[in-house]
Write a protein that holds these residues in place. Structure first.
Motif, PDB file in Angstrom:
ATOM      1  N   ALA A 141      28.750  76.802  98.793  1.00 45.35           N
ATOM      2  CA  ALA A 141      29.830  76.830  99.782  1.00 45.35           C
ATOM      3  C   ALA A 141      31.154  76.752  99.040  1.00 45.35           C
ATOM      4  N   ALA A 142      32.213  77.168  99.707  1.00 47.56           N
ATOM      5  CA  ALA A 142      33.559  77.049  99.148  1.00 47.56           C
ATOM      6  C   ALA A 142      34.542  76.931 100.292  1.00 47.56           C
ATOM      7  N   VAL A 143      35.598  76.162 100.088  1.00 44.49           N
ATOM      8  CA  VAL A 143      36.583  75.921 101.140  1.00 44.49           C
ATOM      9  C   VAL A 143      37.986  76.148 100.593  1.00 44.49           C
ATOM     10  N   ASN A 144      38.867  76.588 101.481  1.00 41.85           N
ATOM     11  CA  ASN A 144      40.250  76.900 101.133  1.00 41.85           C
ATOM     12  C   ASN A 144      41.123  75.690 101.438  1.00 41.85           C
ATOM     13  N   TYR A 145      41.700  75.096 100.392  1.00 42.43           N
ATOM     14  CA  TYR A 145      42.498  73.882 100.603  1.00 42.43           C
ATOM     15  C   TYR A 145      43.814  74.166 101.327  1.00 42.43           C
ATOM     16  N   LYS A 146      44.197  75.443 101.409  1.00 43.80           N
ATOM     17  CA  LYS A 146      45.425  75.792 102.116  1.00 43.80           C
ATOM     18  C   LYS A 146      45.204  75.961 103.619  1.00 43.80           C
ATOM     19  N   SER A 147      43.958  75.945 104.033  1.00 47.81           N
ATOM     20  CA  SER A 147      43.649  76.099 105.449  1.00 47.81           C
ATOM     21  C   SER A 147      44.022  74.829 106.219  1.00 47.81           C
ATOM     22  N   PRO A 148      44.545  74.974 107.441  1.00 47.99           N
ATOM     23  CA  PRO A 148      44.859  73.778 108.248  1.00 47.99           C
ATOM     24  C   PRO A 148      43.617  72.987 108.627  1.00 47.99           C
ATOM     25  N   THR A 149      42.439  73.601 108.478  1.00 47.11           N
ATOM     26  CA  THR A 149      41.196  72.907 108.794  1.00 47.11           C
ATOM     27  C   THR A 149      40.448  72.476 107.528  1.00 47.11           C
ATOM     28  N   PHE A 150      41.175  72.311 106.428  1.00 47.35           N
ATOM     29  CA  PHE A 150      40.536  71.980 105.150  1.00 47.35           C
ATOM     30  C   PHE A 150      39.638  70.751 105.244  1.00 47.35           C
ATOM     31  N   ALA A 151      40.125  69.672 105.847  1.00 47.30           N
ATOM     32  CA  ALA A 151      39.338  68.438 105.916  1.00 47.30           C
ATOM     33  C   ALA A 151      38.027  68.669 106.665  1.00 47.30           C
ATOM     34  N   ILE A 209      36.380  74.392  95.723  1.00 46.79           N
ATOM     35  CA  ILE A 209      37.650  74.344  96.455  1.00 46.79           C
ATOM     36  C   ILE A 209      38.612  75.278  95.738  1.00 46.79           C
ATOM     37  N   ALA A 210      39.210  76.211  96.478  1.00 45.22           N
ATOM     38  CA  ALA A 210      40.149  77.175  95.895  1.00 45.22           C
ATOM     39  C   ALA A 210      41.247  77.469  96.913  1.00 45.22           C
ATOM     40  N   GLY A 211      42.185  78.354  96.533  1.00 42.66           N
ATOM     41  CA  GLY A 211      43.389  78.509  97.338  1.00 42.66           C
ATOM     42  C   GLY A 211      43.578  79.833  98.030  1.00 42.66           C
ATOM     43  N   SER A 212      42.536  80.660  98.128  1.00 42.37           N
ATOM     44  CA  SER A 212      42.663  81.917  98.873  1.00 42.37           C
ATOM     45  C   SER A 212      41.289  82.337  99.367  1.00 42.37           C
ATOM     46  N   ASP A 213      41.288  83.137 100.416  1.00 43.44           N
ATOM     47  CA  ASP A 213      40.015  83.615 100.963  1.00 43.44           C
ATOM     48  C   ASP A 213      39.298  84.526  99.972  1.00 43.44           C
ATOM     49  N   ASP A 214      40.054  85.300  99.186  1.00 44.83           N
ATOM     50  CA  ASP A 214      39.429  86.153  98.171  1.00 44.83           C
ATOM     51  C   ASP A 214      38.693  85.305  97.133  1.00 44.83           C
ATOM     52  N   LYS A 215      39.299  84.201  96.732  1.00 38.53           N
ATOM     53  CA  LYS A 215      38.653  83.333  95.757  1.00 38.53           C
ATOM     54  C   LYS A 215      37.423  82.647  96.356  1.00 38.53           C
ATOM     55  N   ILE A 216      37.505  82.305  97.622  1.00 39.65           N
ATOM     56  CA  ILE A 216      36.357  81.710  98.295  1.00 39.65           C
ATOM     57  C   ILE A 216      35.180  82.687  98.284  1.00 39.65           C
ATOM     58  N   ARG A 217      35.451  83.947  98.611  1.00 38.65           N
ATOM     59  CA  ARG A 217      34.387  84.957  98.601  1.00 38.65           C
ATOM     60  C   ARG A 217      33.826  85.142  97.191  1.00 38.65           C
ATOM     61  N   PHE A 218      34.704  85.158  96.211  1.00 39.75           N
ATOM     62  CA  PHE A 218      34.269  85.314  94.823  1.00 39.75           C
ATOM     63  C   PHE A 218      33.305  84.196  94.420  1.00 39.75           C
ATOM     64  N   LEU A 219      33.632  82.961  94.761  1.00 44.17           N
ATOM     65  CA  LEU A 219      32.793  81.830  94.374  1.00 44.17           C
ATOM     66  C   LEU A 219      31.409  81.912  95.006  1.00 44.17           C
ATOM     67  N   VAL A 220      31.361  82.270  96.270  1.00 43.76           N
ATOM     68  CA  VAL A 220      30.087  82.282  96.988  1.00 43.76           C
ATOM     69  C   VAL A 220      29.296  83.554  96.710  1.00 43.76           C
ATOM     70  N   GLU A 221      29.959  84.692  96.820  1.00 46.66           N
ATOM     71  CA  GLU A 221      29.236  85.967  96.758  1.00 46.66           C
ATOM     72  C   GLU A 221      28.939  86.421  95.332  1.00 46.66           C
ATOM     73  N   GLU A 222      29.819  86.117  94.395  1.00 45.51           N
ATOM     74  CA  GLU A 222      29.608  86.586  93.024  1.00 45.51           C
ATOM     75  C   GLU A 222      29.046  85.524  92.093  1.00 45.51           C
ATOM     76  N   LEU A 223      29.458  84.272  92.285  1.00 46.15           N
ATOM     77  CA  LEU A 223      29.007  83.218  91.375  1.00 46.15           C
ATOM     78  C   LEU A 223      27.868  82.385  91.943  1.00 46.15           C
ATOM     79  N   GLY A 224      27.573  82.526  93.223  1.00 41.33           N
ATOM     80  CA  GLY A 224      26.436  81.828  93.787  1.00 41.33           C
ATOM     81  C   GLY A 224      26.672  80.391  94.193  1.00 41.33           C
ATOM     82  N   PHE A 225      27.951  79.991  94.361  1.00 40.21           N
ATOM     83  CA  PHE A 225      28.215  78.657  94.908  1.00 40.21           C
ATOM     84  C   PHE A 225      27.561  78.565  96.288  1.00 40.21           C
TER      85      PHE A 225
END
Length: 334
Positions: A195-205, A177-193
């Motif tokens: 999945a990752a979700v943006n807590y600032k998104s209105p569809t977070f839940a 869980i992170a706070g920007s789309d760039d960080k979401i991409r970093f977690l999945v594409e570079e670190l191999g998570f």
């Protein structure tokens, strides 16, 4: 020759979010060395969320900072002059001198970096307290099993990014869980998570539910607040929750009121445990050996945000609370 140090002291205790006038820059002349002491020059210093708690005059696991004294914390330094037998000028050391350009410290209070990591900042991050916090907070507190779903809040921060990678090494599904789309991409594409979700998104839940279709077995909490409220709704029976940080709450000027976790923990037969990495000091060699091995094998990656200039230390610290960093945040002093 007299050495003049620049340092940053706590000028007043904050109410709510700290402001720049809570700090003050000072210049001080350092005393001559006594037997057993060293003069060190700061190369890199650490800024960390826990420092906010020490600015309050309240009882905690470490004493609060004192007014008109320097903000202390981890720093990588170079020995300039030594009257300690085991240290020589040029040695790179890890200290707790914190926010000052030079300091005189007891040789017994510094740790020689031998061999020194490359880059040196790893001693403050992945191969230091940051990595150890992730290691013990996940493995010892939560005991994750292969195939389980591990959710990490603040996943693009210094500790969170290491937790997710260790979870993958252990055969778990890692959801960040992170706070920007760039960080979401970093977690999945570079670190191999997984999945990752943006807590600032209105569809977070809804996004979190989709990312964890089988529920949550382990939750590593760096954030607290409404993010954690949402994760706790998804915990499975016998879930384990590691309380590492609560950065969403640190700057509140009155106690937070929110959903109470008791009923969920009871009905899901789950464990929520806080921990302090210093309590594992006797096992630090174990943790560092594992982290170093995984790093050497390429199974752990490091990301740092480096702010250049001692005069930008306060801005760097305040930036922690607005998410300016990806990975470990350090200040390059010299």
């Amino acid at each position: 020759m007299t050495v003049t140090a620049q340092r940053i002291v706590l000028a007043k205790r904050p109410q709510g979010t700290p402001t720049t006038d809570c700090f003050r820059f000072e210049s001080v002349d350092l005393p001559p060395l006594e037997e057993g002491q060293v003069l060190v020059r700061t190369l890199y210093l650490s800024v960390d969320p826990y420092m906010r708690g020490r600015m309050n005059d309240v009882k905690s696991y470490v004493p609060p900072y004192r007014l008109d004294e320097p903000i202390t914390g981890g720093a990588v330094c170079e020995v300039v002059e030594s009257k300690a037998a085991h240290l020589r000028p040029g040695d790179k050391v890890l200290t707790q001198t914190g926010w000052q350009t030079h300091a005189v410290v007891a040789g017994s209070k510094v740790q020689k970096l031998d061999p020194a990591p490359e880059p040196l900042t790893l001693a403050l991050g992945l191969l230091g307290m940051t990595g150890l916090t992730a290691y013990f907070g996940l493995i010892d507190v939560c005991d994750p099993k292969p195939g389980e779903t591990v959710v990490i809040s603040g996943a693009a921060g210094a500790v969170g990014m290491v937790v997710g990678q260790i979870a993958k090494i252990l055969g778990c599904k890692a959801v960040g869980i992170a706070g920007s789309d760039d960080k979401i991409r970093f977690l999945v594409e570079e670190l191999g998570f997984d999945a990752a979700v943006n807590y600032k998104s209105p569809t977070f839940a809804e996004d979190l539910k989709r990312a964890c279709p089988d529920g949550v077995d382990v939750y590593f909490d760096n954030v607290g607040g409404t993010v954690s409220d949402e994760v706790l709704k998804r915990i499975n029976d016998f879930a384990r929750i590691s309380l590492c940080g609560q950065i969403a709450l640190y700057n509140l000027d009155k106690p937070d009121v929110g959903p109470r976790p008791g009923p969920l923990l009871l009905t899901r037969k789950s464990k929520m445990q806080g921990f302090i990495v210093g309590d594992y000091a006797s096992r630090f060699p174990e943790g560092l050996q594992k982290l170093q091995t995984w790093f050497n094998e390429g199974r752990l990656k490091s990301r740092e945000t480096v702010i250049e200039g001692f005069d930008r230390t306060i801005d760097a610290f305040l930036g922690l609370f607005t998410g300016v960093n990806t990975g470990k945040l350090v200040v390059k002093v010299s």
